[in-house]
Scaffold this motif. Sequence first.
Motif, PDB file in Angstrom:
ATOM      1  N   VAL A   1       0.839  -1.202   0.000  1.00 16.74           N
ATOM      2  CA  VAL A   1       0.000   0.000   0.000  1.00 16.74           C
ATOM      3  C   VAL A   1       0.878   1.257   0.000  1.00 16.74           C
ATOM      4  N   CYS A   2       1.864   1.278   0.890  1.00 15.35           N
ATOM      5  CA  CYS A   2       2.743   2.443   0.990  1.00 15.35           C
ATOM      6  C   CYS A   2       3.595   2.588  -0.262  1.00 15.35           C
ATOM      7  N   LEU A   3       4.048   1.455  -0.776  1.00 21.50           N
ATOM      8  CA  LEU A   3       4.874   1.487  -1.989  1.00 21.50           C
ATOM      9  C   LEU A   3       4.097   2.112  -3.151  1.00 21.50           C
ATOM     10  N   MET A   4       2.840   1.711  -3.304  1.00 19.46           N
ATOM     11  CA  MET A   4       2.043   2.242  -4.401  1.00 19.46           C
ATOM     12  C   MET A   4       1.755   3.729  -4.201  1.00 19.46           C
ATOM     13  N   ARG A   5       1.501   4.099  -2.967  1.00 21.12           N
ATOM     14  CA  ARG A   5       1.115   5.488  -2.726  1.00 21.12           C
ATOM     15  C   ARG A   5       2.307   6.432  -2.803  1.00 21.12           C
TER      16      ARG A   5
ATOM     17  N   VAL B   1      -6.842  -8.367  -0.152  1.00 23.04           N
ATOM     18  CA  VAL B   1      -6.942  -7.486   1.009  1.00 23.04           C
ATOM     19  C   VAL B   1      -8.339  -6.878   1.088  1.00 23.04           C
ATOM     20  N   SER B   2      -8.707  -6.440   2.283  1.00 25.36           N
ATOM     21  CA  SER B   2      -9.973  -5.734   2.450  1.00 25.36           C
ATOM     22  C   SER B   2      -9.676  -4.237   2.508  1.00 25.36           C
ATOM     23  N   LEU B   3     -10.713  -3.448   2.249  1.00 28.25           N
ATOM     24  CA  LEU B   3     -10.559  -1.999   2.322  1.00 28.25           C
ATOM     25  C   LEU B   3     -10.078  -1.578   3.718  1.00 28.25           C
ATOM     26  N   LYS B   4     -10.602  -2.249   4.734  1.00 31.40           N
ATOM     27  CA  LYS B   4     -10.221  -1.921   6.104  1.00 31.40           C
ATOM     28  C   LYS B   4      -8.706  -2.108   6.309  1.00 31.40           C
ATOM     29  N   GLU B   5      -8.186  -3.213   5.817  1.00 33.72           N
ATOM     30  CA  GLU B   5      -6.744  -3.462   5.955  1.00 33.72           C
ATOM     31  C   GLU B   5      -5.933  -2.382   5.243  1.00 33.72           C
ATOM     32  N   VAL B   6      -6.391  -1.999   4.053  1.00 32.31           N
ATOM     33  CA  VAL B   6      -5.658  -0.978   3.292  1.00 32.31           C
ATOM     34  C   VAL B   6      -5.692   0.354   4.027  1.00 32.31           C
ATOM     35  N   LYS B   7      -6.850   0.692   4.572  1.00 30.86           N
ATOM     36  CA  LYS B   7      -6.985   1.943   5.335  1.00 30.86           C
ATOM     37  C   LYS B   7      -6.024   1.960   6.513  1.00 30.86           C
ATOM     38  N   GLU B   8      -6.014   0.855   7.265  1.00 22.53           N
ATOM     39  CA  GLU B   8      -5.135   0.784   8.432  1.00 22.53           C
ATOM     40  C   GLU B   8      -3.679   0.933   8.023  1.00 22.53           C
ATOM     41  N   LYS B   9      -3.337   0.256   6.933  1.00 20.39           N
ATOM     42  CA  LYS B   9      -1.963   0.293   6.439  1.00 20.39           C
ATOM     43  C   LYS B   9      -1.591   1.718   6.011  1.00 20.39           C
ATOM     44  N   SER B  10      -2.529   2.402   5.368  1.00 22.58           N
ATOM     45  CA  SER B  10      -2.275   3.762   4.882  1.00 22.58           C
ATOM     46  C   SER B  10      -1.827   4.689   6.002  1.00 22.58           C
ATOM     47  N   TYR B  11      -2.427   4.508   7.177  1.00 22.60           N
ATOM     48  CA  TYR B  11      -2.062   5.358   8.311  1.00 22.60           C
ATOM     49  C   TYR B  11      -0.609   5.161   8.709  1.00 22.60           C
ATOM     50  N   ASP B  12      -0.134   3.933   8.490  1.00 22.82           N
ATOM     51  CA  ASP B  12       1.193   3.576   8.964  1.00 22.82           C
ATOM     52  C   ASP B  12       2.326   3.986   8.040  1.00 22.82           C
ATOM     53  N   CYS B  13       1.997   4.430   6.818  1.00 22.03           N
ATOM     54  CA  CYS B  13       3.067   4.765   5.870  1.00 22.03           C
ATOM     55  C   CYS B  13       3.886   5.924   6.433  1.00 22.03           C
ATOM     56  N   LYS B  14       5.200   5.785   6.326  1.00 21.81           N
ATOM     57  CA  LYS B  14       6.044   6.860   6.860  1.00 21.81           C
ATOM     58  C   LYS B  14       6.179   7.970   5.834  1.00 21.81           C
TER      59      LYS B  14
END
Length: 131
Positions: free
Chosen positions: A67-71, A118-131
Amino acid sequence: MRISVLVVVIAIIFMVNGCGDSNRDYGSELYTKHCANCHGIEGQGLQDLYPPIKGADYLIENQADLVCLMRYGIDGEILVNGKKYDQKMPSLPNLSDVDLTNIINYIAKNIEPQLKQVSLKEVKEKSYDCK
Ligand code: HEC
């Protein structure tokens, strides 16, 4: 007469198929638009420039960071299936969490089956964690 009935029936079948696909494959459209230019429509990569996605050990081992890599893109030397790549992947800040979910699931279903859905929820949670 018969033929025109047949034509109408066929037309209806096409219409139903065309309009009724509420689960249109957005993942495929998004992948084609945002990833395929570099990584190839089948995820095969492009020579020394762009690493493959299909069968990529890097992707499989780092799927938690996808998720972070793509964003935010990725820069610097990486090894994919034993081959060095050192180009910059640009960030894709315009992709929403829903877009990212669709792309990941498209890749998991159609390009690299070792990638987990993945679920949307997992992606959302992961998004918060991107440095
Ligand atoms: C402009 C070209 C470009 C686009 C567009 C692009 N990438 Fe990349 N991608 C790269 C490059 C270059 C690298 C290698 C970066 C490096 O050398 O550090 C890379 C690396 C990767 C990696 C890690 C290496 C591997 O192959 O396992 C993944 C996964 C990845 N990209 C997925 C995607 C996805 C998914 C998209 C679409 C949302 C995308 N990329 C869009 C150029 C691109």
